[in-house]
Design an enzyme around this catalytic site. Structure first.
Site, mmCIF file in Angstrom:
data_model
loop_
_atom_site.group_PDB
_atom_site.id
_atom_site.type_symbol
_atom_site.label_atom_id
_atom_site.label_comp_id
_atom_site.label_asym_id
_atom_site.label_seq_id
_atom_site.Cartn_x
_atom_site.Cartn_y
_atom_site.Cartn_z
ATOM 1 C CB CYS A 53 -4.816 7.164 -3.994
ATOM 2 S SG CYS A 53 -4.908 6.954 -5.772
ATOM 3 C CB CYS A 84 -5.137 10.569 -9.133
ATOM 4 S SG CYS A 84 -5.441 8.903 -8.496
ATOM 5 C CB CYS A 133 -7.814 9.255 -5.276
ATOM 6 S SG CYS A 133 -6.319 10.303 -5.217
ATOM 7 C CG ASP A 181 -0.804 -5.795 20.779
ATOM 8 O OD1 ASP A 181 -1.368 -5.284 21.764
ATOM 9 O OD2 ASP A 181 -0.287 -5.131 19.873
#
Length: 437
Positions: free
Chosen positions: A213, A236, A234, A354
């Protein structure tokens, strides 16, 4: 044609393209664009003046070609004239190529639908100031080209900053996508509320990212659909934004159903990833005032290699592009375990050098495939090792690096259905080979 230089350039581009095709020198999806931009740097800026209505752009890690293809198809079904880079050549030369071969002197077009590579979005936006930008998702992809996800997100944000009043159509279920901002344009969110899976496929562990977050704590999820996509929050107070277009999705073996309030849309494509692509397209189209969506969507045919079904010498063949852990894992979930499987892994620049992503993708389901699996491409041996570690019998792994020989062998041993999982440049090679089969 008001611009004589543009007229001459279009004539020369079309002539050069005809010569390329006559001599079988290639598909011409970028070469013409390179020549045009070298001699006429403002070509795209001048060419886009022929678009009268919305200039639409699509970017993101997965689903760009399918999402932009659905949008283009439905716009045309509604009587719109559209310029689109439908073959997926999404860097600046490929986009210039599309305009050079599509524009006609003294003709205006309703829309352009441009798929843009994430890393090239800012450059593309300088030439084509989009009215609407769809962002599909942000997964780990080609780390040698893009770096980590925050880097990719910043590349997209840089593109948005070039056109600050652009209308954003964002995936609310992806926390990175949902956190993109524009300065003055509208933001429209789409997302999935619930999923009913009637495919009968096994749930496989998918690669996940841990996202923090803005307050620094790791995000929590009340629902997680795949990778980082889901309903996040979250403590918060930060959380997934409420989507304007929130869907109930039902997945079937050969299609899916998207329900938005009292409307249902049938998507003739397999997998949750394609349901997301279709939902993104529907959100864009409805925001743009297009109402005739349902029937054209049913009739949509995918571009080559994107959940494409074709007949190859009497064999029902499904071609599914794979290129990163999240996308590959979702494709594998929908795999027909009774089909003959051919996996083609290249490591060219456009694929990403990759190939460590093979170890993060959910290939474990392949251990349940009933027939021998053929692996091909420049990294065929790497794919063979990956299959060995899934528990798939070593003696049933057939390594044939040459792609044409691998196709010939697969056709020889197959009684009916074939599934091909290629990376991007392998897909391009397949497209050339089909014409010779």
């Amino acid at each position: 044609m008001r611009n004589l230089k543009l007229l001459i350039t279009l004539c020369l581009a079309k002539t050069a393209y005809k010569l390329i095709r006559l001599t079988n020198a290639g598909e011409g999806t970028s070469f013409i664009g390179s020549l045009v931009l070298k001699n006429y740097p403002d070509f795209l800026s001048d060419g886009v003046k022929s678009i009268r209505k919305e200039k639409i752009m699509v970017t993101g890690t997965n689903g760009k070609t399918t999402t932009s293809g659905i949008i283009s198809h439905i716009l045309r079904a509604n009587g719109r004239s559209v310029i689109a880079n439908s073959k997926g050549a999404n860097m600046i030369t490929g986009i210039a190529n599309t305009f050079a071969l599509s524009l006609e002197p003294d003709k205006y077009y309703d829309n352009c639908v441009i798929e843009s590579d994430e890393a090239y979005l800012a450059k593309t936006a300088k030439f084509i100031p989009a009215d609407c930008l769809v962002v599909t998702n942000l997964f780990r992809d080609q780390l040698d080209r893009y770096g980590e996800l925050d880097t990719t997100k910043q590349k997209i944000q840089n593109g948005i900053n070039v056109i600050p009043d652009v209308r954003l159509i964002l995936n609310a279920d992806d926390p990175l996508v949902a956190s993109l901002k524009n300065q003055s344009g509208e933001i429209v969110f789409y997302g999935i509320k619930n999923i009913v899976d009637n495919t009968g496929g096994k749930a496989m562990p998918a690669p996940e990212e841990i996202f923090n977050c803005p307050c620094g704590r790791a995000l929590k999820y009340s629902k997680k659909f795949y990778a980082q996509q889901g309903h996040y929050y979250c403590d918060c107070g930060f959380k997934r934004p409420q989507p304007e277009f929130e869907a109930e999705v039902t997945l079937e073996k050969n299609y899916s159903i998207i329900k938005l309030k009292d409307e249902e849309y049938k998507v003739p494509l397999v997998g949750l990833f394609n349901a997301y692509n279709a939902l993104a397209a529907i959100a864009l189209l409805k925001t743009a005032g297009i109402e005739n969506i349902k029937q054209p969507l049913i009739e949509f045919k995918t571009e080559f290699g994107r959940s494409e079904l074709r007949d190859v010498h009497g064999h029902k063949t499904l071609i599914q592009l794979i290129k990163n852990p999240a996308g590959a894992s979702e494709v594998i979930k929908s795999l027909n375990l009774e089909s003959n499987l051919l996996i083609i892994i290249n490591d060219n620049y456009a694929d990403g050098r990759d190939v460590s992503w093979l170890w993060d993708a959910g290939f474990e389901r392949i251990k349940d495939v009933q027939k021998p699996v053929v692996v091909s491409g420049s990294r065929a041996e790497d794919m063979a090792v990956r299959l060995k570690y899934t528990g798939f019998p070593k003696e049933k792994i057939i390594v044939i690096p040459d792609i044409k020989n691998a196709i010939d062998y697969t056709l020889t041993i197959s009684e009916n259905n074939i599934t091909i999982l290629p990376t991007y440049t392998a897909l391009l090679e397949l497209n050339k080979l089909w014409k010779k089969l």
